[in-house]
Design an enzyme around this catalytic site. Sequence first.
Site, short mmCIF file in Angstrom:
data_model
loop_
_atom_site.label_atom_id
_atom_site.label_comp_id
_atom_site.label_asym_id
_atom_site.label_seq_id
_atom_site.Cartn_x
_atom_site.Cartn_y
_atom_site.Cartn_z
CG HIS A 75 -0.28 -0.04 3.10
ND1 HIS A 75 -0.28 0.96 3.14
CD2 HIS A 75 -0.44 -0.84 3.09
CE1 HIS A 75 0.71 0.83 4.54
NE2 HIS A 75 0.31 -0.35 4.72
CG ASP A 77 -2.60 3.99 2.86
OD1 ASP A 77 -2.44 2.69 2.63
OD2 ASP A 77 -3.35 4.45 3.99
CG ASP A 105 3.05 -0.84 7.64
OD1 ASP A 105 2.75 -0.79 6.08
OD2 ASP A 105 2.10 -0.26 8.48
CD GLU A 138 -3.42 -1.54 4.90
OE1 GLU A 138 -3.11 -2.14 5.59
OE2 GLU A 138 -2.54 -0.36 6.15
CD GLU A 139 -1.48 1.56 7.73
OE1 GLU A 139 -2.17 1.51 8.30
OE2 GLU A 139 0.04 1.43 6.99
CG ASP A 162 1.26 -4.29 4.74
OD1 ASP A 162 2.18 -3.33 5.37
OD2 ASP A 162 0.08 -4.03 4.82
CG HIS A 343 1.08 1.72 12.79
ND1 HIS A 343 -0.22 1.33 12.79
CD2 HIS A 343 1.64 1.43 11.08
CE1 HIS A 343 -0.92 1.10 11.49
NE2 HIS A 343 0.50 1.09 10.75
#
Length: 369
Positions: A75, A77, A105, A138-139, A162, A343
Amino acid sequence: MNETRLLERFLEFVQINSETKNEKAFAEHLIPILEGMGMQVSMDDVGEKVGSNAGNLLAKLKGNAKAPTLMFSSHMDTVTPGVGIRPQIRDGVIYSDGTTILGADDKAGIAAILEGVQTVQEEGIPHGDIELLFTIYEEGGLLGSKYFDYSKVEAKLCYVLDSGGSPGKITVGGPSQAKIEAEFIGKAAHAGVAPEEGISAVQMMAEAIANMKLLRIDEETTANIGLLTAGQVTNIVTPSASFVGEARSLDDDKLNRQIDHMREVCESAARKYGGNVQFISHTAYKAFDVDVNSAVVQNAIKAFKNMDIEAVTMKSGGGSDTSNYNENGISSVNLSIGETKPHTLEESISIQDLNDAARMVVELIKVNA
């Protein structure tokens, strides 16, 4: 494989801002790279449907050998704070400067896929048709892959790059996730003059959350309250308060029981204080469980064996586009690429893991052919 090119590309990628809903700059940066590799590239209109300024990128490369069409996906984003990322290298590990995430990520996944495919091209390695799908949003709930038009792809096998941990881990199962919203309705009153005439929505919500089973429920199930909204001033008994949360489980029956429990404690708190609650839950994505004997798993195991890396199959509580691919008939697993502490401001990836992730792509293409 060109390790210098891979590293430089990854460092370049993470410095392009692409928080969820703002993937346009990064997508536009990827398009000429993909076209320069001789790929047919298109962007869909899913962004218009979900509130992003870009769409999913689909790139296709014709094969030079007879083999099943193979898809790779990551992804575009990132989570916040992901603006102004300044990568740092210390002792062979890439970090941010500590004020933002790093964005491994999932930009490490994209960089590894591009380097792997480019290496296959440059070395003349036989391969079937290859499809690359780089998703948006995605997030924010896997919305890019949720609304993608799957009639546009031919692949029935897909590797999603991922997942955390060093290459070798194959995630064959993931959870269903339910988004949960609850709004408590009370009655306004002056908090100093006549508080007994009011019904506090905050009080109802607080009691409901206090009585709620949260975080780790069991080995397959989790739940969390993430957002709270209530009130504007202190001298009014708050008439409305709300929360947004989630529940996840690898077992749909357990998920439904957790949702029912969360609903029941909310309704009980509302009844106790004489108020009301509007409780809404909806499925964000569904669980997947891929047979370890399937081609997509066994090919990955063979690829890691070729790399002298021990393959480990596992299940995860995290969500990924893998769920939507399996839901739409594409046998998919999620592969670890080396990201650690995603994150967070401590996110990092070692250069060795980044290199191994790209080599993994090469080997997967070779085994598939």
